[in-house]
Design an enzyme around this catalytic site. Structure first.
Site, PDB file in Angstrom:
ATOM      1  N   GLY A 207      60.453  -4.530  20.519  1.00  0.00           N
ATOM      2  CA  GLY A 207      59.160  -3.418  20.808  1.00  0.00           C
ATOM      3  C   GLY A 207      59.060  -2.502  19.805  1.00  0.00           C
ATOM      4  O   GLY A 207      59.857  -1.837  19.330  1.00  0.00           O
TER       5      GLY A 207
ATOM      6  N   GLY B 184      61.783  -5.769  31.038  1.00  0.00           N
ATOM      7  CA  GLY B 184      61.229  -6.863  32.015  1.00  0.00           C
ATOM      8  C   GLY B 184      60.173  -6.349  32.616  1.00  0.00           C
ATOM      9  O   GLY B 184      59.323  -5.531  32.095  1.00  0.00           O
TER      10      GLY B 184
END
Ligand code: SF4
Length: 483
Positions: free
Chosen positions: A42, A118
């Site tokens: 990320g 998630g």
């Protein structure tokens, strides 16, 4: 579904990485280092929350870990022996500072910070129920649903409230949480996303991947098991397994592309797994050629495996420029086109007059593949054969991977022959789903009980898509403009 459309749009993107430390005087610095190693999971935002025995300290910001955690002032502010941190690539909730994790809130028992890798598949439904009961949401992130479930639970301890809250959610999650007494790691009952435990002297570490243990010199202890909660506190490490046991369905795409090749997941080296996939691909789809060339960087291990199995020499026929900043590439078609040339250049000396096997890990929209093939042909390649180390991606992911809608997935619209014509290659082949399972040490995909989540290839979603309506995911209506 919110579709992040920034930078490299021709890959699926893992959306988050989590890291936590309990019991070390440099908890924040170790967490910043750990997040550096997880940066591939990320790149849009990063955050750290620490607890110093009296209060929680937080710093969160947009951009890379290095952009946010390099100043002495920031690190000095993050006092304490325990910390959790997060890197983010938004899947649910828009890109805004208010959504940057870890999210912190105060409840009856004190402070609690949570971050999440998630995606919850019933967060929209739960959010509607919670809002009806009076919960006031501050973010559009699905993680905040967990916070409110904990805050409104009638259980008497934080752990019991966490269990109570998580029993109500559906989805894929690996969590790191920080309380006044502990650092907690949780993996969803199917274990879709990775999470490991490490040890650095007396300190306990929680991390999405083992590569982040290596960077701080911590020892790998074990994977957090699917459905397990691990609690690191002054008494050591405790484990709870409060959820109904289910068959494990780890994301097979972590082995193909998401995880760093130097990580070990579930006892398997990611790098070795990628080479084995390349070997299997060579056995399934051989062709005469002079040279095997990876599409860098992610195609490299599979190309090595393909070259080893086929006996065809491996060459770096495409060179990647590592210094192209993500911010340089704007998400317009025109600049995206240019972006491919900024990132990759053909190494003419190894391509001219050759029959080339190009190996890449996956095809999402296919825009990069067409340009790479053009580049290789323009460098004088006589033939171009493309081999892909994943099966065709025909379905979006709803479990924490940023993917385009189905109608933008090339393999959902075109068969292999049509894709070959579109790319202008002499041949195109993807590894089969059974071949992929063979590379992972299974005889084949067991249709009745697949060992992995492979839904983006098969459409067999192992967790109910409660929020999905006709393949689209409902997202929270937010009236607050991004900061
Ligand atoms: S749908 Fe694909 S990317 Fe998503 S968890 Fe399953 S295997 Fe991984």
């Amino acid at each position: 579904m919110v579709t992040p459309d920034r930078g490299d749009t021709d890959h699926f993107h893992d959306e988050c990485g989590v890291f936590g430390v309990f019991g070390h005087p440099d908890a924040a610095a170790l967490t910043a280092l750990g997040l550096h190693a997880l940066q591939h999971r990320g790149q849009e935002a990063a955050g750290i929350v620490t607890y110093d025995g009296e209060q929680f300290n937080a710093h969160r910001g947009m951009g890379l870990v290095g952009d946010n955690f390099s100043s002495k002032e920031t690190m000095a502010k993050l006092r304490g022996h325990s910390a959790i941190g997060h890197v983010r690539y938004a899947t649910t909730g828009e890109v805004a500072l208010r959504n940057v994790q870890p999210l912190f809130f105060e409840i009856e028992f004190g402070g609690l910070a949570i971050c999440h890798n998630g995606n919850l598949t019933n967060s929209y439904q739960l959010r509607k129920q919670l809002v009806r009961r009076g919960s006031l949401f501050h973010t559009t992130s699905d993680t905040e649903v967990i916070n409110h479930l904990i805050a409104t639970s009638e259980q008497s301890t934080i752990i019991d409230r966490l269990v109570d809250g998580l029993r109500q959610v559906e989805g894929a999650y690996s969590l790191a949480a920080l309380t006044q007494e502990s650092v907690i790691g949780v993996r969803d009952p199917l274990g879709v996303r990775p999470l490991v435990v490490g040890k650095l002297a007396d300190a306990w570490i929680i991390s999405s991947e083992t590569c982040a243990l290596d960077i701080i010199g911590a020892d790998f202890v074990r994977d957090v098991e699917p459905g397990e909660i691990v609690i690191a506190d002054a008494k050591g490490l405790r484990s709870l397994k409060p959820f109904t046991k289910k068959a494990e369905r780890f994301c097979i795409f972590e082995y193909i592309y998401f995880a760093r090749p130097d990580s070990v997941v579930d006892g398997r080296s990611v790098y070795e797994a990628r080479k084995r996939i390349g070997r299997e691909l060579a056995r399934e789809s051989p062709t005469d050629a002079d040279v095997v060339v990876p599409v860098p960087d992610s195609g490299v291990p599979a190309a090595i495996g393909y070259a080893q199995e086929s006996g065809i020499p491996f060459e770096l026929g495409i060179i990647r420029n590592h210094y192209v900043g993500r911010t340089f590439i704007e998400p317009t078609d025109q600049i995206r086109h240019l972006g491919v040339r900024l990132k990759h250049n053909a190494n003419r000396a190894d391509l001219e007059g050759k029959r080339v096997i190009l190996v890449d890990d996956s095809i999402v929209r296919g825009t990069t593949s067409t340009k790479i093939v053009d580049m290789v042909r323009n460098a004088g390649a006589r033939e171009v054969h493309m081999r892909i180390s994943s099966p065709p991606i025909t379905n979006p992911c709803f479990y924490g991977i940023a993917t385009p809608d189905r109608d933008q997935l090339l393999a959902a619209r075109y068969d292999v022959d049509a894709m070959a014509r579109l790319f202008g290659v002499d041949s195109l082949a993807f590894i089969s789903i059974d071949g992929l399972y063979r590379a992972m040490g299974q005889p084949r995909r067991d249709e009745a009980a697949p060992r992995f989540c492979d839904a983006c290839f098969t459409g067999d979603y192992p967790i109910p898509l409660v929020d999905a309506d006709d393949g689209k995911v409902m997202v929270q209506l937010s009236l607050l403009a991004p900061a």
